[in-house]
Design a protein around this motif. Structure first.
Motif, PDB file in Angstrom:
ATOM      1  N   PRO A   2     -39.390 119.955   4.525  1.00 41.17           N
ATOM      2  CA  PRO A   2     -39.542 118.758   3.692  1.00 41.17           C
ATOM      3  C   PRO A   2     -40.513 117.769   4.321  1.00 41.17           C
ATOM      4  O   PRO A   2     -40.522 117.554   5.522  1.00 41.17           O
ATOM      5  N   THR A   3     -41.354 117.164   3.497  1.00 40.92           N
ATOM      6  CA  THR A   3     -42.290 116.153   3.979  1.00 40.92           C
ATOM      7  C   THR A   3     -41.663 114.783   3.844  1.00 40.92           C
ATOM      8  O   THR A   3     -40.618 114.601   3.219  1.00 40.92           O
ATOM      9  N   ALA A 143     -31.654 108.268   8.692  1.00 46.33           N
ATOM     10  CA  ALA A 143     -32.535 107.256   9.293  1.00 46.33           C
ATOM     11  C   ALA A 143     -33.381 106.567   8.222  1.00 46.33           C
ATOM     12  O   ALA A 143     -33.524 105.341   8.221  1.00 46.33           O
ATOM     13  N   ARG A 144     -33.917 107.355   7.279  1.00 44.63           N
ATOM     14  CA  ARG A 144     -34.745 106.758   6.227  1.00 44.63           C
ATOM     15  C   ARG A 144     -33.890 105.962   5.236  1.00 44.63           C
ATOM     16  O   ARG A 144     -34.331 104.942   4.722  1.00 44.63           O
ATOM     17  N   SER A 145     -32.695 106.462   4.938  1.00 45.49           N
ATOM     18  CA  SER A 145     -31.834 105.703   4.032  1.00 45.49           C
ATOM     19  C   SER A 145     -31.376 104.408   4.694  1.00 45.49           C
ATOM     20  O   SER A 145     -31.220 103.375   4.024  1.00 45.49           O
ATOM     21  N   MET A 146     -31.184 104.427   6.022  1.00 39.73           N
ATOM     22  CA  MET A 146     -30.843 103.208   6.747  1.00 39.73           C
ATOM     23  C   MET A 146     -31.998 102.209   6.656  1.00 39.73           C
ATOM     24  O   MET A 146     -31.789 101.009   6.462  1.00 39.73           O
ATOM     25  N   ALA A 147     -33.227 102.719   6.795  1.00 41.45           N
ATOM     26  CA  ALA A 147     -34.397 101.852   6.671  1.00 41.45           C
ATOM     27  C   ALA A 147     -34.508 101.302   5.252  1.00 41.45           C
ATOM     28  O   ALA A 147     -34.817 100.117   5.054  1.00 41.45           O
ATOM     29  N   LEU A 148     -34.255 102.162   4.246  1.00 44.95           N
ATOM     30  CA  LEU A 148     -34.317 101.718   2.852  1.00 44.95           C
ATOM     31  C   LEU A 148     -33.241 100.672   2.572  1.00 44.95           C
ATOM     32  O   LEU A 148     -33.480  99.677   1.872  1.00 44.95           O
ATOM     33  N   SER A 149     -32.056 100.878   3.140  1.00 39.49           N
ATOM     34  CA  SER A 149     -30.984  99.903   2.990  1.00 39.49           C
ATOM     35  C   SER A 149     -31.367  98.581   3.640  1.00 39.49           C
ATOM     36  O   SER A 149     -31.072  97.497   3.115  1.00 39.49           O
ATOM     37  N   SER A 277     -39.149 103.187   6.408  1.00 37.35           N
ATOM     38  CA  SER A 277     -38.527 104.058   5.400  1.00 37.35           C
ATOM     39  C   SER A 277     -39.408 105.265   5.102  1.00 37.35           C
ATOM     40  O   SER A 277     -38.930 106.295   4.605  1.00 37.35           O
ATOM     41  N   ARG A 278     -40.702 105.159   5.401  1.00 34.22           N
ATOM     42  CA  ARG A 278     -41.622 106.272   5.202  1.00 34.22           C
ATOM     43  C   ARG A 278     -41.960 106.978   6.523  1.00 34.22           C
ATOM     44  O   ARG A 278     -42.210 108.175   6.541  1.00 34.22           O
ATOM     45  N   ARG A 279     -41.968 106.242   7.601  1.00 27.97           N
ATOM     46  CA  ARG A 279     -42.303 106.816   8.907  1.00 27.97           C
ATOM     47  C   ARG A 279     -41.238 106.411   9.915  1.00 27.97           C
ATOM     48  O   ARG A 279     -41.381 105.403  10.610  1.00 27.97           O
ATOM     49  N   ALA A 280     -40.178 107.194   9.942  1.00 30.98           N
ATOM     50  CA  ALA A 280     -39.072 106.884  10.840  1.00 30.98           C
ATOM     51  C   ALA A 280     -39.507 107.032  12.297  1.00 30.98           C
ATOM     52  O   ALA A 280     -40.395 107.819  12.625  1.00 30.98           O
ATOM     53  N   ILE A 281     -38.879 106.252  13.182  1.00 30.14           N
ATOM     54  CA  ILE A 281     -39.142 106.384  14.617  1.00 30.14           C
ATOM     55  C   ILE A 281     -38.541 107.711  15.084  1.00 30.14           C
ATOM     56  O   ILE A 281     -37.353 107.964  14.900  1.00 30.14           O
ATOM     57  N   VAL A 282     -39.366 108.554  15.684  1.00 31.12           N
ATOM     58  CA  VAL A 282     -38.902 109.899  16.050  1.00 31.12           C
ATOM     59  C   VAL A 282     -38.877 110.140  17.548  1.00 31.12           C
ATOM     60  O   VAL A 282     -38.322 111.129  18.006  1.00 31.12           O
ATOM     61  N   SER A 283     -39.472 109.259  18.346  1.00 34.82           N
ATOM     62  CA  SER A 283     -39.478 109.461  19.794  1.00 34.82           C
ATOM     63  C   SER A 283     -39.449 108.123  20.504  1.00 34.82           C
ATOM     64  O   SER A 283     -39.837 107.088  19.942  1.00 34.82           O
ATOM     65  N   GLY A 284     -38.976 108.143  21.742  1.00 37.47           N
ATOM     66  CA  GLY A 284     -38.915 106.925  22.545  1.00 37.47           C
ATOM     67  C   GLY A 284     -38.090 105.826  21.922  1.00 37.47           C
ATOM     68  O   GLY A 284     -38.393 104.641  22.089  1.00 37.47           O
ATOM     69  N   VAL A 285     -37.005 106.193  21.231  1.00 33.86           N
ATOM     70  CA  VAL A 285     -36.264 105.190  20.451  1.00 33.86           C
ATOM     71  C   VAL A 285     -35.610 104.135  21.347  1.00 33.86           C
ATOM     72  O   VAL A 285     -35.562 102.956  20.991  1.00 33.86           O
ATOM     73  N   GLY A 286     -35.108 104.541  22.512  1.00 34.75           N
ATOM     74  CA  GLY A 286     -34.467 103.572  23.394  1.00 34.75           C
ATOM     75  C   GLY A 286     -35.444 102.542  23.926  1.00 34.75           C
ATOM     76  O   GLY A 286     -35.178 101.336  23.916  1.00 34.75           O
ATOM     77  N   LYS A 287     -36.590 103.008  24.391  1.00 36.79           N
ATOM     78  CA  LYS A 287     -37.613 102.105  24.913  1.00 36.79           C
ATOM     79  C   LYS A 287     -38.117 101.168  23.823  1.00 36.79           C
ATOM     80  O   LYS A 287     -38.282  99.951  24.041  1.00 36.79           O
TER      81      LYS A 287
END
Length: 406
Positions: A2-3, A143-149, A277-287
């Protein structure tokens, strides 16, 4: 595979999620207008920063008594109907304010008493809402639904105070009336949010079951660090309680300007939320989480020193954008790290920490403004938030080193 576009399209076609989001728009707009009206009403009656702080304290204290019970209820009851009941009670509170305003019987004690009522209700609503969203979408879309919310929330936070400021031109009673109507609309929509609900096995309500969420968080350095970061960062860095003072005495923009000041953080949050919502954070989330909290603190320091209204709006927008990164990362981690049978109780503890950071933070703002002055309170609080971000990077290594959300 899925894209990003496919994921967003899938979210927008999900009927239960859309009903949930529309209900959030109505409820948050109503709550924002209600709290804007209460804070301005209080300051108009008493001209006291201390009393503005008391409004926050009176919302926080009853939450201490009801939060853990609210989490237990969210794991035992239909979450949508539970939230609907909370909104119906808030409509009652707004109606009481309509009547007392129309009869010219609103007093400082009236506003503080209704703040107590709203504070007791809020943990049930927040626990139900937080535990409901993961039931509406598959984990890969969380993650995207959280961003959309979050986008929906920020649209409401923008629209609510701005509309409230405009309605003030008519009367404060009009603000209360609009809030009551929106609460009723949202309650009906939440009551009809559908998800796979199976009543859990009956078990006795004991101290052990009520405290299970607290123990679960305490046993996880990642969750403890994420939740406590919000508590202390917003506790010291929040400036919301003092915005009526800035609007009236420092920036000289009146209630309409106050509405824009309350909306500005949400505008920044909306822009960041739409992006995530379109580009979720995928790496380095803690930093990235810790950096976002530090940026939030710096922007609050600059806002405290600003005397130009447009610059103040911009700085508050930056603070809102940075806070949104923090919110999305923290809330997604909490949901993904918690099994569904525990989500209500964990959400309740998270609600307690959020309540402490917001309502107790408003009280802290009132106290520190009395001791340091309004500007000194905001600037010192912003610096404290930057120091907290640095300290948490050392104290909670699992959070600071977390790379991916999953």
């Amino acid at each position: 595979m899925p894209t990003c576009s496919d994921d967003v399209t899938s979210l927008l076609r999900h009927a239960s999620l859309m009903r949930f989001l529309v209900a959030r728009i109505a409820s948050i707009s109503a709550q924002q207008m209600l709290m804007l009206a209460i804070s301005w009403h209080m300051y108009d009656l008493t001209s006291s920063a201390w009393d503005l702080g008391l409004v926050g304290l009176f919302q926080f204290v009853p939450g201490l008594a009801t939060t853990l019970i609210a989490g237990h209820c969210a794991d035992r009851l239909h979450r949508g109907r539970m939230v609907a009941g909370c909104l119906a009670l808030q409509a009652v509170a707004a109606t009481l304010l309509i009547v007392s305003t129309a009869t010219h019987s609103v007093t400082r004690d009236t506003l503080l008493g209704l703040s107590l009522m709203l504070g007791a209700i809020r943990p049930f609503q927040m626990a139900g809402q937080q535990a409901l969203l993961p039931m509406l979408v598959p984990p890969r879309l969380l993650a995207r639904s959280m961003a959309l919310s979050t986008v929906v929330q920020q649209i409401s936070v923008i629209a609510g105070p701005a509309l409230g400021g405009v309605l003030f031109a008519v009367s404060v009673g009009t603000v209360y009336l609009t809030s009551a109507v929106l609460c009723c609309i949202s309650a009906v929509m939440y009551a009809f949010v559908r998800y796979d609900y199976t009543p859990p096995p009956r078990e006795p309500v004991t101290a052990d079951t009520i405290l299970a969420g607290l123990r679960f968080i305490w046993s996880s350095p990642l969750l403890l660090g994420a939740i406590s970061l919000d508590l202390f960062a917003v506790l010291f860095g929040g400036a919301t309680a003092l915005l009526p003072v800035y609007a009236k005495q420092i920036l000289h923009v009146g209630p309409q300007g106050l509405g824009l000041l309350r909306s500005a953080p949400a505008m920044g949050a909306l822009c960041v939320g739409l992006y995530l919502s379109r580009r979720a954070i995928v790496s380095g989330v803690g930093k990235k989480l810790l950096i976002a909290v530090a940026i939030y603190g710096v922007s609050i320091v600059a806002f405290g020193l600003s005397r130009w209204f447009p610059v103040s709006l911009l700085l508050l927008a930056v603070s809102g954008g940075a806070d949104t990164i923090s919110v999305i990362v923290r809330q997604t981690l909490i949901q993904l790290e918690t099994p569904d049978r525990m989500r209500g109780r964990v959400a309740a503890v998270n609600t307690l920490f959020i309540g402490a950071s917001n309502q107790l933070g408003e009280f802290e703002s009132g106290v520190s403004a009395t001791a340091l002055g309004v500007v000194g309170s905001v600037v010192v609080g912003g610096f404290a938030t930057v120091l907290i971000s640095a300290a948490w990077s050392r104290l909670f290594k699992p959070l600071a080193r977390r790379d991916a959300l999953h």
